[in-house]
Design an enzyme around this catalytic site. Structure first.
Site, PDB file in Angstrom:
ATOM      1  N   GLU A  78     -41.962  12.954  10.129  1.00 23.50           N
ATOM      2  CA  GLU A  78     -42.428  14.259   9.653  1.00 23.50           C
ATOM      3  C   GLU A  78     -43.417  14.906  10.626  1.00 23.50           C
ATOM      4  OE1 GLU A  78     -40.534  15.350   7.480  1.00 23.50           O
ATOM      5  OE2 GLU A  78     -39.735  13.434   6.792  1.00 23.50           O
ATOM      6  N   HIS A  81     -41.562  16.717  13.310  1.00 24.16           N
ATOM      7  CA  HIS A  81     -41.103  18.060  12.910  1.00 24.16           C
ATOM      8  C   HIS A  81     -42.230  19.081  13.121  1.00 24.16           C
ATOM      9  CE1 HIS A  81     -37.172  17.160  11.344  1.00 24.16           C
ATOM     10  NE2 HIS A  81     -37.637  16.246  10.490  1.00 24.16           N
TER      11      HIS A  81
END
Length: 182
Positions: A78, A81
């Site tokens: 994450e 990202h």
């Protein structure tokens, strides 16, 4: 919440540390996004932007059930990202979510660029979505809420995979367990 305080803190601290390390490599000077442990469903983690505000979300149930499979890899996933978003934005030249830029960040952070997890979700509360029956001359399909809404608004037309006929909403049609979900 099924995760004890020390593991919650470990997720938050690891997200912060990974972000700071990657941000230094890519000349990113903005602070890390907030970390929330409020994700539900089948996803272990989620990076998102709403109204220009980024956040990292993690599923405490999945982490509690399979800590070793998700910590710290899902956290790095994450964070990567977020780094890609801050490097390239969400403009017209939008990058693929798990494209080469994301894979590069994962590898530089020292993690295998895995996209999915294989955790057993039997003890995890999963959100059930409502299904709506759509029919053609040869089959009945179960469309989810989002597709049903776009079909009803006339924004999208859905076709049968077999006969190619346009699918029609069939509220009288029962959804049997064998009905194909789309």
């Amino acid at each position: 919440m099924p995760l004890d305080d020390s593991r919650q803190q470990a997720i938050r601290q690891t997200a912060h540390d990974l972000f700071v390390r990657a941000a230094a490599w890519y000349d990113i000077t903005t602070p890390p996004p907030p970390v929330n442990l409020n994700l539900r469903g089948r996803a272990a983690g989620q990076w998102r932007v709403i109204c220009g505000e980024e956040s990292l979300r993690f599923n405490p149930y999945i982490f509690a059930q399979d800590w070793d499979n998700h910590f710290p890899g899902t956290v790095a996933h994450e964070v990567a990202h977020s780094i890609v978003y801050r490097r390239f934005g969400l403009g017209a030249d939008r990058r693929r979510p798990h494209g080469p830029e994301w894979r590069e960040v994962m590898l530089r952070l020292g993690f295998e660029p895995r996209v999915t997890h294989s955790s057993d979700l039997s003890g995890v509360p999963i959100r059930r979505t409502r299904k709506f029956p759509y029919r053609c001359s040869c089959n009945v399909y179960a469309l989810g809420t989002r597709r049903h809404r776009t079909a009803q608004a006339g924004e999208r037309i859905y076709y049968c995979r077999n006969c190619g006929e346009t699918l029609r909403f069939a509220p009288e049609e029962p959804l049997a367990p064998h009905v194909k979900a789309t």
